[in-house]
Design a protein around this motif. Sequence first.
Motif, mmCIF file in Angstrom:
data_model
loop_
_atom_site.group_PDB
_atom_site.id
_atom_site.type_symbol
_atom_site.label_atom_id
_atom_site.label_comp_id
_atom_site.label_asym_id
_atom_site.label_seq_id
_atom_site.Cartn_x
_atom_site.Cartn_y
_atom_site.Cartn_z
ATOM 1 N N ASP A 16 38.526 65.238 34.621
ATOM 2 C CA ASP A 16 37.581 64.718 35.619
ATOM 3 C C ASP A 16 37.394 63.217 35.439
ATOM 4 O O ASP A 16 37.370 62.454 36.410
ATOM 5 N N LEU A 17 37.253 62.790 34.194
ATOM 6 C CA LEU A 17 37.096 61.363 33.902
ATOM 7 C C LEU A 17 38.352 60.593 34.307
ATOM 8 O O LEU A 17 38.260 59.524 34.920
ATOM 9 N N LEU A 18 39.502 61.142 34.009
ATOM 10 C CA LEU A 18 40.760 60.496 34.379
ATOM 11 C C LEU A 18 40.888 60.390 35.897
ATOM 12 O O LEU A 18 41.273 59.338 36.427
ATOM 13 N N LEU A 19 40.509 61.436 36.614
ATOM 14 C CA LEU A 19 40.539 61.412 38.072
ATOM 15 C C LEU A 19 39.581 60.365 38.624
ATOM 16 O O LEU A 19 39.931 59.588 39.525
ATOM 17 N N ALA A 20 38.386 60.305 38.081
ATOM 18 C CA ALA A 20 37.392 59.320 38.539
ATOM 19 C C ALA A 20 37.884 57.895 38.298
ATOM 20 O O ALA A 20 37.760 57.026 39.172
ATOM 21 N N LEU A 21 38.439 57.642 37.143
ATOM 22 C CA LEU A 21 38.956 56.304 36.835
ATOM 23 C C LEU A 21 40.125 55.928 37.752
ATOM 24 O O LEU A 21 40.246 54.779 38.185
ATOM 25 N N THR A 22 40.964 56.885 38.085
ATOM 26 C CA THR A 22 42.077 56.647 39.002
ATOM 27 C C THR A 22 41.572 56.292 40.391
ATOM 28 O O THR A 22 42.053 55.341 41.017
ATOM 29 N N VAL A 23 40.595 57.020 40.883
ATOM 30 C CA VAL A 23 40.023 56.740 42.212
ATOM 31 C C VAL A 23 39.384 55.360 42.234
ATOM 32 O O VAL A 23 39.559 54.592 43.188
ATOM 33 N N ILE A 24 38.649 55.013 41.189
ATOM 34 C CA ILE A 24 38.023 53.686 41.119
ATOM 35 C C ILE A 24 39.083 52.592 41.083
ATOM 36 O O ILE A 24 38.953 51.568 41.770
ATOM 37 N N ALA A 25 40.141 52.777 40.325
ATOM 38 C CA ALA A 25 41.206 51.774 40.250
ATOM 39 C C ALA A 25 41.883 51.580 41.606
ATOM 40 O O ALA A 25 42.167 50.446 42.010
ATOM 41 N N ILE A 26 42.117 52.659 42.324
ATOM 42 C CA ILE A 26 42.727 52.563 43.656
ATOM 43 C C ILE A 26 41.790 51.834 44.613
ATOM 44 O O ILE A 26 42.222 50.975 45.390
ATOM 45 N N ALA A 27 40.505 52.139 44.560
ATOM 46 C CA ALA A 27 39.530 51.481 45.445
ATOM 47 C C ALA A 27 39.447 49.984 45.157
ATOM 48 O O ALA A 27 39.424 49.166 46.080
ATOM 49 N N VAL A 28 39.396 49.610 43.899
ATOM 50 C CA VAL A 28 39.333 48.190 43.536
ATOM 51 C C VAL A 28 40.618 47.483 43.963
ATOM 52 O O VAL A 28 40.582 46.372 44.487
ATOM 53 N N GLY A 29 41.752 48.118 43.779
ATOM 54 C CA GLY A 29 43.024 47.535 44.203
ATOM 55 C C GLY A 29 43.086 47.338 45.707
ATOM 56 O O GLY A 29 43.526 46.289 46.194
ATOM 57 N N ALA A 30 42.626 48.323 46.463
ATOM 58 C CA ALA A 30 42.621 48.201 47.925
ATOM 59 C C ALA A 30 41.683 47.092 48.372
ATOM 60 O O ALA A 30 42.008 46.318 49.278
ATOM 61 N N LEU A 31 40.525 46.994 47.755
ATOM 62 C CA LEU A 31 39.577 45.927 48.086
ATOM 63 C C LEU A 31 40.181 44.556 47.801
ATOM 64 O O LEU A 31 40.054 43.635 48.607
ATOM 65 N N ILE A 33 43.377 43.753 47.748
ATOM 66 C CA ILE A 33 44.448 43.491 48.719
ATOM 67 C C ILE A 33 43.863 43.078 50.061
ATOM 68 O O ILE A 33 44.308 42.108 50.670
ATOM 69 N N VAL A 34 42.854 43.792 50.538
ATOM 70 C CA VAL A 34 42.242 43.467 51.831
ATOM 71 C C VAL A 34 41.579 42.096 51.779
ATOM 72 O O VAL A 34 41.722 41.291 52.693
ATOM 73 N N LYS A 35 40.876 41.798 50.706
ATOM 74 C CA LYS A 35 40.158 40.523 50.570
ATOM 75 C C LYS A 35 41.136 39.346 50.539
ATOM 76 O O LYS A 35 40.868 38.305 51.117
ATOM 77 N N ASN A 36 42.258 39.505 49.869
ATOM 78 C CA ASN A 36 43.202 38.404 49.718
ATOM 79 C C ASN A 36 44.254 38.331 50.816
ATOM 80 O O ASN A 36 45.056 37.410 50.836
ATOM 81 N N ARG A 99 29.702 30.179 51.912
ATOM 82 C CA ARG A 99 30.768 29.445 52.598
ATOM 83 C C ARG A 99 31.837 30.401 53.105
ATOM 84 O O ARG A 99 32.241 31.310 52.381
ATOM 85 N N ILE A 100 32.270 30.167 54.336
ATOM 86 C CA ILE A 100 33.300 31.015 54.935
ATOM 87 C C ILE A 100 34.490 30.147 55.344
ATOM 88 O O ILE A 100 34.321 28.985 55.719
ATOM 89 N N SER A 101 35.694 30.726 55.265
ATOM 90 C CA SER A 101 36.894 29.977 55.632
ATOM 91 C C SER A 101 38.048 30.856 56.100
ATOM 92 O O SER A 101 39.078 30.344 56.519
ATOM 93 N N LYS A 102 37.913 32.159 56.013
ATOM 94 C CA LYS A 102 38.990 33.084 56.383
ATOM 95 C C LYS A 102 38.762 33.631 57.790
ATOM 96 O O LYS A 102 37.626 33.816 58.220
ATOM 97 N N VAL A 103 39.867 33.893 58.503
ATOM 98 C CA VAL A 103 39.802 34.406 59.869
ATOM 99 C C VAL A 103 38.974 35.693 59.900
ATOM 100 O O VAL A 103 39.175 36.595 59.088
#
Length: 131
Positions: A16-31, A33-36, A99-103
Amino acid sequence: MKVSALKKLFISHRFDLLLALTVIAIAVGALFIVKNSKKDGAYVEVKMGSKVVDTIPLDRDYEHTYESIFGSNKLIIKDGKAYVEYASCKDGICEKTGRISKVGETIICLPNELFIKIIGNGEGELDEIAQ
Protein backbone atom coordinates in the motif's frame (compact mmCIF):
# COMPACT_ATOMS: atom_id res chain seq x y z
CA MET A 1 -1.79 -12.72 16.66
CA LYS A 2 0.53 -15.26 15.28
CA VAL A 3 3.79 -14.38 13.59
CA SER A 4 2.45 -15.32 10.14
CA ALA A 5 -0.51 -12.97 10.58
CA LEU A 6 1.86 -10.13 11.48
CA LYS A 7 4.00 -10.85 8.43
CA LYS A 8 0.92 -10.85 6.20
CA LEU A 9 -0.24 -7.52 7.67
CA PHE A 10 3.23 -5.95 7.25
CA ILE A 11 3.55 -7.11 3.64
CA SER A 12 0.13 -5.77 2.62
CA HIS A 13 0.85 -2.38 4.22
CA ARG A 14 4.24 -2.23 2.53
CA PHE A 15 2.59 -2.65 -0.88
CA ASP A 16 0.00 0.00 0.00
CA LEU A 17 2.83 2.38 0.88
CA LEU A 18 4.65 1.54 -2.34
CA LEU A 19 1.47 2.16 -4.35
CA ALA A 20 0.86 5.49 -2.61
CA LEU A 21 4.43 6.64 -3.23
CA THR A 22 4.15 5.64 -6.91
CA VAL A 23 0.93 7.62 -7.36
CA ILE A 24 2.46 10.67 -5.67
CA ALA A 25 5.58 10.45 -7.86
CA ILE A 26 3.46 10.26 -11.02
CA ALA A 27 1.35 13.25 -9.91
CA VAL A 28 4.41 15.37 -9.12
CA GLY A 29 5.99 14.41 -12.45
CA ALA A 30 2.85 15.33 -14.37
CA LEU A 31 2.60 18.66 -12.55
CA PHE A 32 6.25 19.42 -13.37
CA ILE A 33 5.73 18.59 -17.05
CA VAL A 34 2.57 20.70 -17.35
CA LYS A 35 4.12 23.65 -15.47
CA ASN A 36 7.28 23.67 -17.60
CA SER A 37 5.59 23.04 -20.95
CA LYS A 38 3.91 26.44 -21.12
CA LYS A 39 5.36 28.84 -23.66
CA ASP A 40 6.71 32.26 -22.78
CA GLY A 41 4.18 34.95 -23.53
CA ALA A 42 4.60 37.79 -25.99
CA TYR A 43 1.92 40.24 -24.86
CA VAL A 44 -0.12 41.28 -21.86
CA GLU A 45 -3.82 41.73 -22.61
CA VAL A 46 -5.68 44.01 -20.20
CA LYS A 47 -9.47 43.91 -19.99
CA MET A 48 -11.74 46.10 -17.92
CA GLY A 49 -15.10 44.43 -17.72
CA SER A 50 -15.47 42.71 -21.09
CA LYS A 51 -13.57 45.34 -23.10
CA VAL A 52 -9.90 44.95 -24.07
CA VAL A 53 -8.26 48.26 -23.16
CA ASP A 54 -4.56 47.46 -23.75
CA THR A 55 -2.26 44.95 -25.35
CA ILE A 56 1.32 45.56 -24.26
CA PRO A 57 4.45 43.65 -25.35
CA LEU A 58 6.10 41.78 -22.49
CA ASP A 59 9.57 42.69 -23.72
CA ARG A 60 9.28 46.37 -22.82
CA ASP A 61 9.07 47.87 -19.35
CA TYR A 62 5.71 49.45 -18.68
CA GLU A 63 3.81 51.01 -15.79
CA HIS A 64 0.21 52.17 -15.81
CA THR A 65 -2.63 52.67 -13.33
CA TYR A 66 -6.00 51.47 -14.58
CA GLU A 67 -8.94 53.25 -13.01
CA SER A 68 -12.64 52.46 -13.14
CA ILE A 69 -15.71 53.33 -11.12
CA PHE A 70 -14.90 50.31 -8.95
CA GLY A 71 -11.29 51.22 -8.07
CA SER A 72 -7.74 51.27 -9.42
CA ASN A 73 -4.91 48.84 -10.10
CA LYS A 74 -1.29 49.60 -10.94
CA LEU A 75 0.16 47.19 -13.53
CA ILE A 76 3.92 46.82 -13.85
CA ILE A 77 5.71 44.99 -16.66
CA LYS A 78 9.40 44.53 -15.92
CA ASP A 79 11.99 42.00 -17.05
CA GLY A 80 9.41 40.13 -19.14
CA LYS A 81 7.01 39.60 -16.24
CA ALA A 82 3.75 41.36 -15.39
CA TYR A 83 2.35 41.96 -11.93
CA VAL A 84 -0.04 44.20 -10.01
CA GLU A 85 1.85 46.42 -7.61
CA TYR A 86 -1.16 48.20 -6.09
CA ALA A 87 -4.90 47.51 -5.94
CA SER A 88 -7.55 49.56 -4.21
CA CYS A 89 -9.71 46.52 -3.46
CA LYS A 90 -10.00 45.11 0.06
CA ASP A 91 -8.71 41.58 -0.51
CA GLY A 92 -5.66 42.35 -2.70
CA ILE A 93 -5.62 38.88 -4.26
CA CYS A 94 -4.39 40.35 -7.55
CA GLU A 95 -1.33 41.77 -5.75
CA LYS A 96 -0.64 38.39 -4.12
CA THR A 97 -0.85 36.52 -7.44
CA GLY A 98 2.74 37.43 -8.19
CA ARG A 99 4.55 37.76 -11.51
CA ILE A 100 3.21 36.10 -14.63
CA SER A 101 4.94 35.50 -17.97
CA LYS A 102 3.65 32.25 -19.51
CA VAL A 103 0.86 31.98 -22.09
CA GLY A 104 -2.52 31.55 -20.39
CA GLU A 105 -1.50 32.86 -16.96
CA THR A 106 -3.85 35.47 -15.52
CA ILE A 107 -4.20 38.06 -12.81
CA ILE A 108 -7.80 38.85 -11.96
CA CYS A 109 -9.18 41.59 -9.73
CA LEU A 110 -12.91 40.90 -9.50
CA PRO A 111 -13.82 43.88 -7.29
CA ASN A 112 -12.25 46.31 -9.80
CA GLU A 113 -13.24 44.22 -12.86
CA LEU A 114 -9.66 44.08 -14.17
CA PHE A 115 -8.45 41.01 -16.07
CA ILE A 116 -4.80 40.64 -17.09
CA LYS A 117 -3.82 37.72 -19.32
CA ILE A 118 -0.58 36.64 -20.96
CA ILE A 119 -1.02 35.84 -24.64
CA GLY A 120 1.38 34.61 -27.29
CA ASN A 121 2.09 35.96 -30.73
CA GLY A 122 -0.82 33.98 -32.21
CA GLU A 123 1.12 31.20 -33.93
CA GLY A 124 -0.19 27.71 -33.19
CA GLU A 125 -2.14 28.73 -30.11
CA LEU A 126 -5.43 27.42 -28.82
CA ASP A 127 -8.42 29.71 -28.75
CA GLU A 128 -10.18 30.44 -25.48
CA ILE A 129 -12.75 27.68 -25.93
CA ALA A 130 -10.09 24.99 -26.53
CA GLN A 131 -8.07 26.07 -23.49
